[in-house]
Design a protein around this motif. Structure first.
Motif, PDB file in Angstrom:
ATOM      1  N   UNK A   1       0.924  -1.292  -0.072  1.00  9.50           N
ATOM      2  CA  UNK A   1       0.162   0.116  -0.074  1.00  9.50           C
ATOM      3  C   UNK A   1       0.834   1.308  -0.091  1.00  9.50           C
ATOM      4  N   UNK A   2       0.207   2.339  -0.590  1.00 12.02           N
ATOM      5  CA  UNK A   2       0.920   3.531  -0.746  1.00 12.02           C
ATOM      6  C   UNK A   2       0.995   4.193   0.830  1.00 12.02           C
TER       7      UNK A   2
ATOM      8  N   UNK B   1      -7.349  12.745   2.610  1.00 11.07           N
ATOM      9  CA  UNK B   1      -7.475  11.858   1.392  1.00 11.07           C
ATOM     10  C   UNK B   1      -6.280  12.651   0.587  1.00 11.07           C
ATOM     11  N   UNK B   2      -5.232  12.010   0.185  1.00  9.39           N
ATOM     12  CA  UNK B   2      -4.306  12.553  -0.251  1.00  9.39           C
ATOM     13  C   UNK B   2      -3.741  11.913  -1.817  1.00  9.39           C
ATOM     14  N   UNK B   3      -4.773  12.019  -2.719  1.00  6.74           N
ATOM     15  CA  UNK B   3      -4.341  11.830  -4.063  1.00  6.74           C
ATOM     16  C   UNK B   3      -4.933  12.803  -4.666  1.00  6.74           C
TER      17      UNK B   3
ATOM     18  N   UNK C   1      -8.587  12.444  -5.289  1.00  7.69           N
ATOM     19  CA  UNK C   1      -8.547  11.783  -3.973  1.00  7.69           C
ATOM     20  C   UNK C   1      -9.643  10.669  -4.366  1.00  7.69           C
ATOM     21  N   UNK C   2      -9.478   9.948  -5.402  1.00 10.88           N
ATOM     22  CA  UNK C   2     -10.297   8.749  -5.637  1.00 10.88           C
ATOM     23  C   UNK C   2      -9.914   7.465  -4.753  1.00 10.88           C
ATOM     24  N   UNK C   3     -10.903   6.952  -4.096  1.00 10.66           N
ATOM     25  CA  UNK C   3     -10.642   6.084  -3.343  1.00 10.66           C
ATOM     26  C   UNK C   3     -10.297   4.637  -3.736  1.00 10.66           C
ATOM     27  N   UNK C   4      -9.320   4.178  -3.066  1.00  8.38           N
ATOM     28  CA  UNK C   4      -8.676   2.621  -3.239  1.00  8.38           C
ATOM     29  C   UNK C   4      -8.649   1.898  -2.051  1.00  8.38           C
TER      30      UNK C   4
END
Length: 481
Positions: free
Chosen positions: A18-19, A36-38, A43-46
């Motif tokens: 995991x990132x 959320x840090x994308x 900030x799409x959830x994965x």
């Protein structure tokens, strides 16, 4: 509910692959923040993010130092634009093994959403920017949901051959009138304060005060013996301190027909009340012949919008909203997981995601089946078969102080604007016989003079009541047909 198998298990753990930086956690006195840090991915959830948030939420439930949980998104554009569906579509192309991985992701996501929906501590979601799909799951079941001028809300799943999940069966079916049906079938976007008036958000603030709000929440001191309700009341009044004047709900350029009020709202309830997509389309065709030019244009545009959606998705989405009205919060996520598993096996999901999000430039999806008439009742029935005990979604073992696992109405609904049912009760009481002002004053007082209450009550009274002597009376349902 007794026929739905319920299983609980341990919380998932972060995996080595995991990132490490896709979610940031912080503490500020009594506030625990999740960021959320994308931002480049809106900030799409994965899975990596969910595997971090779940155990952290459980950890905070056990901590006496953690008073308030606050979730937000990094960057200026989005809270969370959804799940990382492009990755899921690529997995599905691998066949049954890839489809199983995708189904497992939805199981993980729904575990997280269910935990939020029944969480034992105050949870505040900052819906600043794009809030769609998976981002809705992280926010809409929370007691406090803050919209800003940058909020863009939508459930766009039918555009990609999927269904409005993350608890959409529960929250969409409980919105006023047919708002939920309309949003589910059309993927219509709500901008800023529109999300607040629709009942998606509980509060509306200007984004410039969010940092001050976080600081203010961190300063709150709760009595050790204060109940969850008492703590939430204090948080509610604190958030309300930062509410300035509300913009008009129709003040957005992307709302050419107005939004969810007045004659448009009447048309939405009139056309989307039916239980088949064909009846809804027929009602829209009739509406397109309306003498009201704006409503006619809206009906024509809405017909075209629905025609672009996956026929299978349309049928499943409409049925889930009708059945979801009777589901408990726990049953909702168990049943939706079954729906998601079935959609991972269906060609429309890969086709829709590929056409809309992967192909450059985007292409027009080729749905299978391509026509509503080709999607049979038995086809839809397959999505709604009860999962076996072995296949049922395993939920996170609830904390002893968690909310009722089987509630059928949000226990924290009082923090949002009053629903039309709330207003109807007051109109049908002695206050209705005293007239419009008495009703407005009573509802405003019951909601502690919350910003937006007066405006909503005025709109509902204008649309749903008639003059009755010196007072007002609620129109019968037939009066709006």
């Amino acid at each position: 509910m007794s026929s739905t198998p319920i299983r609980y298990g341990a919380t998932v753990k972060e995996e080595p692959r995991d990132d490490p930086d896709d979610v940031l956690f912080n503490s500020l006195y009594g506030v625990r923040t999740i960021e959320l840090n994308r931002p480049k991915k809106l900030n799409s959830l994965n899975g990596s993010m969910a595997r971090k948030i779940l155990p952290r939420l459980r950890e905070w439930e056990k901590s006496q130092m953690a008073n308030v949980i606050l979730i937000s998104g990094a960057g200026p554009k989005a809270f969370c634009a959804g799940g990382d569906v492009a990755e899921l579509a690529l997995q599905n192309k691998e066949g049954p093994e890839g489809q199983k991985k995708s189904a497992d992701y939805f199981g993980l996501e729904y575990q997280l959403d269910h935990l939020i929906a029944t969480y034992s501590k105050p949870y505040v979601a900052i819906m600043d920017g794009i809030t769609m799909g998976g981002g809705v799951g992280l926010s809409v079941h929370a007691p406090f949901r803050i919209a800003t001028e940058k909020t863009v809300f939508a459930m766009p799943e039918t555009t990609i051959g999927f269904f409005p999940d993350v608890g959409g069966s529960f929250f969409l079916s409980r919105l006023d009138g047919e708002i939920g049906t309309y949003l589910a079938l059309t993927s219509e976007r709500l901008q800023g304060v529109q999300a607040f008036y629709a009942g998606i958000a509980t509060h509306y603030l200007d984004s410039s005060v969010l940092a001050q709000l976080t600081t203010r929440l961190s300063e709150l001191v709760f009595k050790d013996y204060a109940s969850l309700s008492e703590r939430q009341q204090l948080i509610n009044s604190t958030i309300s301190e930062f509410t300035s004047s509300l913009p008009a709900r129709d003040s957005y350029e992307k709302a050419p027909y107005g939004h969810l009020s007045g004659s448009l709202r009447e048309a939405i309830d009139r056309t989307f009340k039916y239980n088949t997509v064909e009846e809804i389309l027929a009602a829209l065709r009739k509406e397109a012949e309306s003498g009201d030019e704006m409503l006619a244009q809206w009906a024509q545009a809405t017909q075209k919008t629905i025609a672009l959606r996956s026929p299978t998705s349309l049928r499943v989405a409409l049925r889930q909203l009708r059945e979801g009205k009777g589901w408990t919060i726990t049953e909702t996520f168990i049943r939706e997981h079954k729906l998601a598993v079935k959609f991972m096996e269906h060609p429309d999901f890969v086709e829709g995601v590929s056409a809309r999000l992967i192909n450059k430039p985007p292409t027009k999806p080729v749905w299978k089946p391509s026509q509503l008439a080709e999607v049979t009742t038995s086809d839809v029935d397959e999505f709604f078969k009860m999962p076996s005990p072995e296949d049922a979604l395993v939920l996170v073992d609830p904390h002893p102080e968690a909310l009722d696992q089987n509630y059928t109405e949000y226990p924290h609904a009082v923090f949002a604007l009053p629903s039309e049912k709330d207003i109807e009760k007051v109109v049908r009481s002695s206050y209705g016989r005293q007239g419009t002002k008495a009703v407005i004053d009573e509802v405003v007082q019951r909601w502690n003079h919350k910003a937006g209450v007066k405006e909503k009550v005025q709109e509902v009274i204008a649309r749903k009541t008639r003059t009755d002597g010196n007072g007002i009376a609620w129109k019968s349902q037939d009066a709006n047909l």
